[in-house]
Motif scaffolding. Sequence first.
Motif, PDB file in Angstrom:
ATOM      1  N   THR A 139       2.106   7.103   2.126  1.00  0.00           N
ATOM      2  CA  THR A 139       1.229   7.902   2.982  1.00  0.00           C
ATOM      3  C   THR A 139      -0.029   8.310   2.243  1.00  0.00           C
ATOM      4  OG1 THR A 139       3.116   8.743   4.233  1.00  0.00           O
ATOM      5  CG2 THR A 139       1.064   9.997   4.363  1.00  0.00           C
ATOM      6  N   ALA A 140       0.141   8.721   0.994  1.00  0.00           N
ATOM      7  CA  ALA A 140      -1.011   9.117   0.185  1.00  0.00           C
ATOM      8  C   ALA A 140      -1.934   7.931  -0.064  1.00  0.00           C
ATOM      9  CB  ALA A 140      -0.538   9.709  -1.142  1.00  0.00           C
ATOM     10  N   MET A 141      -1.340   6.761  -0.316  1.00  0.00           N
ATOM     11  CA  MET A 141      -2.161   5.583  -0.572  1.00  0.00           C
ATOM     12  C   MET A 141      -2.899   5.149   0.679  1.00  0.00           C
ATOM     13  SD  MET A 141      -3.446   3.570  -2.631  1.00  0.00           S
ATOM     14  CE  MET A 141      -2.544   4.363  -3.961  1.00  0.00           C
ATOM     15  N   GLU A 142      -2.262   5.251   1.849  1.00  0.00           N
ATOM     16  CA  GLU A 142      -2.941   4.899   3.095  1.00  0.00           C
ATOM     17  C   GLU A 142      -4.159   5.785   3.312  1.00  0.00           C
ATOM     18  OE1 GLU A 142      -2.090   4.776   7.924  1.00  0.00           O
ATOM     19  OE2 GLU A 142      -0.422   4.766   6.509  1.00  0.00           O
ATOM     20  N   ALA A 143      -4.017   7.059   2.993  1.00  0.00           N
ATOM     21  CA  ALA A 143      -5.145   7.978   3.132  1.00  0.00           C
ATOM     22  C   ALA A 143      -6.283   7.581   2.202  1.00  0.00           C
ATOM     23  CB  ALA A 143      -4.689   9.405   2.850  1.00  0.00           C
ATOM     24  N   ILE A 184     -12.143   1.769   2.896  1.00  0.00           N
ATOM     25  CA  ILE A 184     -12.465   0.634   3.753  1.00  0.00           C
ATOM     26  C   ILE A 184     -13.801   0.856   4.462  1.00  0.00           C
ATOM     27  CG2 ILE A 184     -11.309   1.473   5.850  1.00  0.00           C
ATOM     28  CD1 ILE A 184     -10.199  -1.450   6.136  1.00  0.00           C
ATOM     29  N   LEU A 185     -14.495  -0.225   4.758  1.00  0.00           N
ATOM     30  CA  LEU A 185     -15.793  -0.135   5.424  1.00  0.00           C
ATOM     31  C   LEU A 185     -15.676   0.617   6.747  1.00  0.00           C
ATOM     32  CD1 LEU A 185     -17.267  -3.721   4.897  1.00  0.00           C
ATOM     33  CD2 LEU A 185     -17.906  -1.621   3.701  1.00  0.00           C
ATOM     34  N   THR A 206      -1.406  -0.281   4.205  1.00  0.00           N
ATOM     35  CA  THR A 206      -2.487  -1.130   4.687  1.00  0.00           C
ATOM     36  C   THR A 206      -3.361  -0.354   5.662  1.00  0.00           C
ATOM     37  OG1 THR A 206      -1.096  -1.972   6.489  1.00  0.00           O
ATOM     38  CG2 THR A 206      -1.209  -3.310   4.489  1.00  0.00           C
ATOM     39  N   VAL A 207      -4.651  -0.678   5.686  1.00  0.00           N
ATOM     40  CA  VAL A 207      -5.574  -0.162   6.697  1.00  0.00           C
ATOM     41  C   VAL A 207      -6.480  -1.306   7.118  1.00  0.00           C
ATOM     42  CG1 VAL A 207      -5.545   2.225   5.865  1.00  0.00           C
ATOM     43  CG2 VAL A 207      -7.240   0.622   4.961  1.00  0.00           C
ATOM     44  N   THR A 238     -11.963  -9.483  10.787  1.00  0.00           N
ATOM     45  CA  THR A 238     -10.969  -8.445  10.535  1.00  0.00           C
ATOM     46  C   THR A 238     -10.913  -8.196   9.039  1.00  0.00           C
ATOM     47  OG1 THR A 238      -9.642  -9.104  12.438  1.00  0.00           O
ATOM     48  CG2 THR A 238      -8.552  -7.789  10.764  1.00  0.00           C
ATOM     49  N   ILE A 239     -10.938  -6.935   8.646  1.00  0.00           N
ATOM     50  CA  ILE A 239     -10.879  -6.546   7.236  1.00  0.00           C
ATOM     51  C   ILE A 239      -9.589  -5.759   7.018  1.00  0.00           C
ATOM     52  CG2 ILE A 239     -12.038  -5.343   5.350  1.00  0.00           C
ATOM     53  CD1 ILE A 239     -14.595  -5.422   7.148  1.00  0.00           C
ATOM     54  N   THR A 240      -8.804  -6.162   6.036  1.00  0.00           N
ATOM     55  CA  THR A 240      -7.573  -5.458   5.706  1.00  0.00           C
ATOM     56  C   THR A 240      -7.580  -5.074   4.237  1.00  0.00           C
ATOM     57  OG1 THR A 240      -6.316  -6.728   7.334  1.00  0.00           O
ATOM     58  CG2 THR A 240      -5.053  -5.563   5.664  1.00  0.00           C
ATOM     59  N   LEU A 241      -7.304  -3.818   3.936  1.00  0.00           N
ATOM     60  CA  LEU A 241      -7.048  -3.376   2.580  1.00  0.00           C
ATOM     61  C   LEU A 241      -5.555  -3.127   2.453  1.00  0.00           C
ATOM     62  CD1 LEU A 241     -10.111  -3.030   2.382  1.00  0.00           C
ATOM     63  CD2 LEU A 241      -9.735  -0.878   1.169  1.00  0.00           C
ATOM     64  N   ALA A 242      -4.935  -3.709   1.428  1.00  0.00           N
ATOM     65  CA  ALA A 242      -3.498  -3.566   1.219  1.00  0.00           C
ATOM     66  C   ALA A 242      -3.233  -3.193  -0.228  1.00  0.00           C
ATOM     67  CB  ALA A 242      -2.771  -4.860   1.574  1.00  0.00           C
ATOM     68  N   ALA A 243      -2.465  -2.134  -0.425  1.00  0.00           N
ATOM     69  CA  ALA A 243      -2.153  -1.644  -1.770  1.00  0.00           C
ATOM     70  C   ALA A 243      -0.777  -2.152  -2.196  1.00  0.00           C
ATOM     71  CB  ALA A 243      -2.181  -0.123  -1.802  1.00  0.00           C
ATOM     72  N   PHE A 244      -0.704  -2.682  -3.412  1.00  0.00           N
ATOM     73  CA  PHE A 244       0.523  -3.236  -3.965  1.00  0.00           C
ATOM     74  C   PHE A 244       0.789  -2.641  -5.345  1.00  0.00           C
ATOM     75  CE2 PHE A 244      -1.118  -6.407  -1.077  1.00  0.00           C
ATOM     76  CZ  PHE A 244      -0.007  -7.010  -0.507  1.00  0.00           C
ATOM     77  N   THR A 245       1.926  -3.012  -5.926  1.00  0.00           N
ATOM     78  CA  THR A 245       2.099  -2.819  -7.353  1.00  0.00           C
ATOM     79  C   THR A 245       1.265  -3.902  -8.032  1.00  0.00           C
ATOM     80  OG1 THR A 245       3.994  -4.304  -7.507  1.00  0.00           O
ATOM     81  CG2 THR A 245       4.456  -1.966  -7.019  1.00  0.00           C
TER      82      THR A 245
END
Length: 245
Positions: A59-63, A69-70, A118-119, A136-143
Amino acid sequence: MRRYAVMPTSVSMMLVLAACGGGDSGDDAATRPTAAASSVGTNPDGQPGRSPDDPAGATAMEAKLKGIILTAGDLAEFQITEVPDGKRDVPVSTASPAACQPVEDTRLDAYTPEPQATVRRYAVATRGDYRGVGSTITLAAFTPADAKQVMASVRAAVTACGEGYAGGALTFTQVSTVDSVPVGDEAVSFQLVGRGTQPTWYTIVRQGSTLVRFASSTTSGQAGQVPTPLVVQQVMKLTAAASGS
C-alpha cells in the motif's frame, strides 16, 4: 528539433535528455546514462524492495508510485488520465510456444514474478510528432532480483519469438526488436503484429527495482512507436524521486 514542455527537475535529471538519440540493448546497459545510479536494486524511495506478500508495504509503495507516474500537465502535447484498476487486460492467456510467454505477459500487462504494487496512466498525443498515438503507462515495483528477472525473461522471449506465437485466441505473426531510448538501468523494446489486431509497440525500462511499461498504438493502425517524450519524462520523474530531488 521539436522541444517538449517537461516538468522542472534537477540539472542531473536533464542529462537523461542529452542521452536520447540512439539504439540500445541490455548488453550495453552499463554505459547508459542514468541520474540515479545509486537507486539500482531499490524502490523509488531508495529503500530495498519489500516482499510482495507485505500488504502494508504494498500500500505504501502504491502511494509512492502514484506520486511518480506521469500526470496531467507533465507534457504539454499529451492528455494524461488515470486508468481505473478494473479497466485493464488481465485474462489468463497461455503462449505457444511457451518460450514466448513473457511477450504475452507484457502484452497483457502481467508479470511473473508478481509486483508488489502497480499504478497506471493513459496518455494520448493531441498534437506534435506523435499526434494520435495512445499509450498505456504502468509503473510496477518489485524486489531487485525480481525486476532483473522480468527484464531478462522478456529480452530472451523477444529474441526467441521473432516469427510470432499464439496467445490465447490470438495469433501474432511477428515480434520485432525496436531500438530503446537510452535511459534507465536497462530497457527492451519491441513491436507486436498480429492477425486482426493493430500493431502495438512496447517498451519496458528498469530503474532500480521499478519497471516502467509503455504500450502504444494508433487508431489508424499505421506504423509508429512509443513516444520518446513519454519515456524520457517518466524515467526522469522516477530517477528524481529515487535521488530525492
